[in-house]
Motif scaffolding. Structure first.
Motif, PDB file in Angstrom:
ATOM      1  N   VAL A  11     -68.323 -27.609  91.615  1.00  0.00           N
ATOM      2  CA  VAL A  11     -66.981 -27.525  91.057  1.00  0.00           C
ATOM      3  C   VAL A  11     -66.649 -28.871  90.415  1.00  0.00           C
ATOM      4  CG1 VAL A  11     -64.535 -27.296  91.628  1.00  0.00           C
ATOM      5  CG2 VAL A  11     -66.218 -25.777  92.688  1.00  0.00           C
ATOM      6  N   GLY A  12     -66.116 -28.819  89.206  1.00  0.00           N
ATOM      7  CA  GLY A  12     -65.771 -30.032  88.469  1.00  0.00           C
ATOM      8  C   GLY A  12     -66.837 -30.473  87.492  1.00  0.00           C
ATOM      9  N   ALA A  13     -68.029 -29.874  87.559  1.00  0.00           N
ATOM     10  CA  ALA A  13     -69.097 -30.231  86.626  1.00  0.00           C
ATOM     11  C   ALA A  13     -68.709 -29.766  85.214  1.00  0.00           C
ATOM     12  CB  ALA A  13     -70.415 -29.594  87.053  1.00  0.00           C
ATOM     13  N   PRO A  14     -69.205 -30.444  84.194  1.00  0.00           N
ATOM     14  CA  PRO A  14     -68.790 -30.114  82.835  1.00  0.00           C
ATOM     15  C   PRO A  14     -69.399 -28.822  82.293  1.00  0.00           C
ATOM     16  CG  PRO A  14     -70.426 -31.856  82.791  1.00  0.00           C
ATOM     17  CD  PRO A  14     -70.099 -31.603  84.229  1.00  0.00           C
ATOM     18  N   VAL A  15     -68.650 -28.208  81.390  1.00  0.00           N
ATOM     19  CA  VAL A  15     -69.138 -27.096  80.579  1.00  0.00           C
ATOM     20  C   VAL A  15     -69.177 -27.629  79.157  1.00  0.00           C
ATOM     21  CG1 VAL A  15     -68.683 -24.765  79.743  1.00  0.00           C
ATOM     22  CG2 VAL A  15     -68.158 -25.363  82.113  1.00  0.00           C
ATOM     23  N   THR A  16     -70.328 -27.519  78.502  1.00  0.00           N
ATOM     24  CA  THR A  16     -70.480 -28.074  77.169  1.00  0.00           C
ATOM     25  C   THR A  16     -70.738 -26.980  76.139  1.00  0.00           C
ATOM     26  OG1 THR A  16     -72.862 -28.415  77.427  1.00  0.00           O
ATOM     27  CG2 THR A  16     -71.419 -30.244  78.061  1.00  0.00           C
ATOM     28  N   MET A  17     -70.462 -27.315  74.888  1.00  0.00           N
ATOM     29  CA  MET A  17     -70.758 -26.428  73.769  1.00  0.00           C
ATOM     30  C   MET A  17     -70.940 -27.317  72.547  1.00  0.00           C
ATOM     31  SD  MET A  17     -68.574 -23.151  72.376  1.00  0.00           S
ATOM     32  CE  MET A  17     -67.048 -24.036  72.540  1.00  0.00           C
ATOM     33  N   LEU A  18     -72.041 -27.137  71.853  1.00  0.00           N
ATOM     34  CA  LEU A  18     -72.355 -27.932  70.664  1.00  0.00           C
ATOM     35  C   LEU A  18     -72.322 -29.433  70.950  1.00  0.00           C
ATOM     36  CD1 LEU A  18     -70.248 -25.937  68.055  1.00  0.00           C
ATOM     37  CD2 LEU A  18     -72.706 -25.793  68.434  1.00  0.00           C
ATOM     38  N   GLY A  19     -72.663 -29.814  72.185  1.00  0.00           N
ATOM     39  CA  GLY A  19     -72.705 -31.215  72.562  1.00  0.00           C
ATOM     40  C   GLY A  19     -71.379 -31.802  73.021  1.00  0.00           C
ATOM     41  N   PHE A  20     -70.301 -31.021  72.986  1.00  0.00           N
ATOM     42  CA  PHE A  20     -68.986 -31.480  73.408  1.00  0.00           C
ATOM     43  C   PHE A  20     -68.646 -30.907  74.776  1.00  0.00           C
ATOM     44  CE2 PHE A  20     -68.857 -31.315  68.781  1.00  0.00           C
ATOM     45  CZ  PHE A  20     -68.416 -32.602  68.470  1.00  0.00           C
ATOM     46  N   THR A  21     -67.920 -31.663  75.579  1.00  0.00           N
ATOM     47  CA  THR A  21     -67.402 -31.130  76.838  1.00  0.00           C
ATOM     48  C   THR A  21     -66.171 -30.301  76.509  1.00  0.00           C
ATOM     49  OG1 THR A  21     -68.235 -33.016  78.077  1.00  0.00           O
ATOM     50  CG2 THR A  21     -66.489 -31.720  79.105  1.00  0.00           C
ATOM     51  N   VAL A  22     -66.233 -29.007  76.842  1.00  0.00           N
ATOM     52  CA  VAL A  22     -65.152 -28.079  76.480  1.00  0.00           C
ATOM     53  C   VAL A  22     -64.457 -27.468  77.699  1.00  0.00           C
ATOM     54  CG1 VAL A  22     -66.191 -27.524  74.257  1.00  0.00           C
ATOM     55  CG2 VAL A  22     -66.737 -26.117  76.248  1.00  0.00           C
ATOM     56  N   GLY A  23     -64.926 -27.779  78.894  1.00  0.00           N
ATOM     57  CA  GLY A  23     -64.324 -27.212  80.090  1.00  0.00           C
ATOM     58  C   GLY A  23     -64.995 -27.728  81.338  1.00  0.00           C
ATOM     59  N   GLU A  24     -64.743 -27.039  82.442  1.00  0.00           N
ATOM     60  CA  GLU A  24     -65.338 -27.439  83.710  1.00  0.00           C
ATOM     61  C   GLU A  24     -65.539 -26.225  84.612  1.00  0.00           C
ATOM     62  OE1 GLU A  24     -61.227 -27.503  83.447  1.00  0.00           O
ATOM     63  OE2 GLU A  24     -62.320 -29.234  82.764  1.00  0.00           O
ATOM     64  N   ILE A  25     -66.438 -26.393  85.566  1.00  0.00           N
ATOM     65  CA  ILE A  25     -66.708 -25.352  86.553  1.00  0.00           C
ATOM     66  C   ILE A  25     -65.568 -25.379  87.564  1.00  0.00           C
ATOM     67  CG2 ILE A  25     -68.277 -24.600  88.386  1.00  0.00           C
ATOM     68  CD1 ILE A  25     -70.566 -25.820  86.734  1.00  0.00           C
ATOM     69  N   THR A  26     -65.007 -24.191  87.859  1.00  0.00           N
ATOM     70  CA  THR A  26     -63.862 -24.103  88.765  1.00  0.00           C
ATOM     71  C   THR A  26     -64.184 -23.458  90.105  1.00  0.00           C
ATOM     72  OG1 THR A  26     -63.205 -21.996  87.782  1.00  0.00           O
ATOM     73  CG2 THR A  26     -62.209 -24.003  86.873  1.00  0.00           C
ATOM     74  N   GLU A  27     -65.310 -22.724  90.174  1.00  0.00           N
ATOM     75  CA  GLU A  27     -65.627 -22.002  91.414  1.00  0.00           C
ATOM     76  C   GLU A  27     -67.125 -21.732  91.488  1.00  0.00           C
ATOM     77  OE1 GLU A  27     -64.495 -17.759  93.563  1.00  0.00           O
ATOM     78  OE2 GLU A  27     -63.643 -18.218  91.605  1.00  0.00           O
ATOM     79  N   VAL A  28     -67.688 -21.904  92.667  1.00  0.00           N
ATOM     80  CA  VAL A  28     -69.072 -21.538  92.957  1.00  0.00           C
ATOM     81  C   VAL A  28     -69.070 -20.856  94.319  1.00  0.00           C
ATOM     82  CG1 VAL A  28     -71.441 -22.339  93.300  1.00  0.00           C
ATOM     83  CG2 VAL A  28     -69.962 -23.525  91.667  1.00  0.00           C
ATOM     84  N   ASN A  29     -69.394 -19.569  94.345  1.00  0.00           N
ATOM     85  CA  ASN A  29     -69.376 -18.793  95.586  1.00  0.00           C
ATOM     86  C   ASN A  29     -70.519 -17.792  95.612  1.00  0.00           C
ATOM     87  OD1 ASN A  29     -67.177 -19.579  97.257  1.00  0.00           O
ATOM     88  ND2 ASN A  29     -65.787 -18.748  95.709  1.00  0.00           N
ATOM     89  N   THR A  30     -70.843 -17.330  96.797  1.00  0.00           N
ATOM     90  CA  THR A  30     -71.792 -16.226  96.905  1.00  0.00           C
ATOM     91  C   THR A  30     -71.075 -14.935  96.520  1.00  0.00           C
ATOM     92  OG1 THR A  30     -71.241 -15.927  99.226  1.00  0.00           O
ATOM     93  CG2 THR A  30     -73.147 -17.318  98.721  1.00  0.00           C
ATOM     94  N   THR A  31     -71.829 -13.960  96.066  1.00  0.00           N
ATOM     95  CA  THR A  31     -71.247 -12.673  95.706  1.00  0.00           C
ATOM     96  C   THR A  31     -71.216 -11.761  96.925  1.00  0.00           C
ATOM     97  OG1 THR A  31     -73.397 -11.840  95.003  1.00  0.00           O
ATOM     98  CG2 THR A  31     -72.012 -12.816  93.311  1.00  0.00           C
ATOM     99  N   GLU A  32     -70.571 -10.621  96.775  1.00  0.00           N
ATOM    100  CA  GLU A  32     -70.519  -9.645  97.866  1.00  0.00           C
ATOM    101  C   GLU A  32     -71.927  -9.136  98.166  1.00  0.00           C
ATOM    102  OE1 GLU A  32     -69.519  -5.499  95.831  1.00  0.00           O
ATOM    103  OE2 GLU A  32     -68.008  -7.018  95.428  1.00  0.00           O
ATOM    104  N   LEU A  33     -72.132  -8.638  99.343  1.00  0.00           N
ATOM    105  CA  LEU A  33     -73.459  -8.200  99.771  1.00  0.00           C
ATOM    106  C   LEU A  33     -73.668  -6.706  99.536  1.00  0.00           C
ATOM    107  CD1 LEU A  33     -73.829 -10.255 103.050  1.00  0.00           C
ATOM    108  CD2 LEU A  33     -74.911 -10.655 100.837  1.00  0.00           C
ATOM    109  N   SER A  34     -73.359  -6.237  98.354  1.00  0.00           N
ATOM    110  CA  SER A  34     -73.580  -4.827  98.048  1.00  0.00           C
ATOM    111  C   SER A  34     -75.023  -4.625  97.581  1.00  0.00           C
ATOM    112  CB  SER A  34     -72.616  -4.348  96.960  1.00  0.00           C
ATOM    113  OG  SER A  34     -72.939  -4.941  95.720  1.00  0.00           O
TER     114      SER A  34
END
Length: 82
Positions: free
Chosen positions: A5-28
């Protein structure tokens, strides 16, 4: 590994956002069979929203020297602007 969480999201070499959540998915059964084990949520800041199309992709990118990772948005070419 290394996506935080907080790591950068880039596009075309620019920082355009950040990671907001990292979770496991449901166990279906469907999630296990499709190998969707982890959910990664992220935001894209204004004014970069117009570059995200319905056929855009996100790939795991190299991060820093300490093992951190980033996400890279690859712009679509034949979809519609979201």
């Amino acid at each position: 590994t290394g996506v935080k969480v907080g790591a950068p999201v880039t596009m075309l070499g620019f920082t355009v956002g950040e990671i907001t959540e990292v979770n496991t998915t449901e166990l279906s059964k469907w999630m296990r069979d499709a190998k969707f084990n982890v959910f990664v949520g992220f935001t894209i800041r204004d004014p970069y929203h117009g570059y995200i199309w319905t056929d855009s992709k996100v790939k795991l990118g190299a991060g820093d020297l300490l093992g951190g990772r980033s996400l890279e948005v690859v712009i679509g070419d034949s979809g519609f602007v979201t």
